[in-house]
Design an enzyme around this catalytic site. Sequence first.
Site, PDB file in Angstrom:
ATOM      1  N   GLY A   1      68.757  34.769  62.858  1.00 20.02           N
ATOM      2  CA  GLY A   1      69.415  34.251  61.668  1.00 20.02           C
ATOM      3  C   GLY A   1      70.926  34.324  61.764  1.00 20.02           C
ATOM      4  N   HIS A   2      71.570  34.826  60.716  1.00 14.23           N
ATOM      5  CA  HIS A   2      73.021  34.820  60.573  1.00 14.23           C
ATOM      6  C   HIS A   2      73.720  35.963  61.310  1.00 14.23           C
ATOM      7  CE1 HIS A   2      76.696  33.541  58.611  1.00 14.23           C
ATOM      8  NE2 HIS A   2      76.917  34.772  58.182  1.00 14.23           N
ATOM      9  N   TRP A   3      72.986  36.931  61.796  1.00 19.37           N
ATOM     10  CA  TRP A   3      73.581  38.135  62.392  1.00 19.37           C
ATOM     11  C   TRP A   3      73.151  38.334  63.844  1.00 19.37           C
ATOM     12  CZ3 TRP A   3      76.948  41.089  59.560  1.00 19.37           C
ATOM     13  CH2 TRP A   3      77.016  40.818  58.193  1.00 19.37           C
ATOM     14  N   PRO A   4      73.461  37.430  64.762  1.00 19.29           N
ATOM     15  CA  PRO A   4      73.016  37.571  66.154  1.00 19.29           C
ATOM     16  C   PRO A   4      73.321  38.920  66.805  1.00 19.29           C
ATOM     17  CG  PRO A   4      73.898  35.386  65.836  1.00 19.29           C
ATOM     18  CD  PRO A   4      74.174  36.160  64.567  1.00 19.29           C
TER      19      PRO A   4
ATOM     20  N   ASP B   1      69.682  30.543  61.106  1.00 18.78           N
ATOM     21  CA  ASP B   1      70.741  30.971  60.185  1.00 18.78           C
ATOM     22  C   ASP B   1      70.629  30.128  58.919  1.00 18.78           C
ATOM     23  OD1 ASP B   1      73.124  31.445  58.821  1.00 18.78           O
ATOM     24  OD2 ASP B   1      74.292  31.623  60.665  1.00 18.78           O
TER      25      ASP B   1
END
Length: 113
Positions: free
Chosen positions: A79-82, A52
């Site tokens: 990243g930021h959007w699991p 992330d």
Amino acid sequence: MTDELVDYIHRAHNWSPEFIEARRQSVSLPHDYTPHLAGIKAPVLLIHGRYDRMVPFEVSIAILNHIADSRLVLLNNCGHWPPFEKPAEWSAQVLTFPARLLASAVFAVFSGK
């Protein structure tokens, strides 16, 4: 990161001129929620993407250290959007979290702890 995810994020942030203008005028003020975290008494599941670039995983580690009954799952190659980048892994963690809590509670009752 898929083309579908990029399209979804783009649509979510550009769906109306009013929304774009409101976001342009909004001001983010930094706030430290750390003092309030110890007051959380419910079990907490933190799921964080290892890569992330918006929120470093160390933030989740810090949160983990302030909430007594918390667990951290760090998803590799994410990243930021699991939920979008690793939907199977994310879903498995979210769906099994309550069952693990129940199993722990049952074990505590029957073991006298």
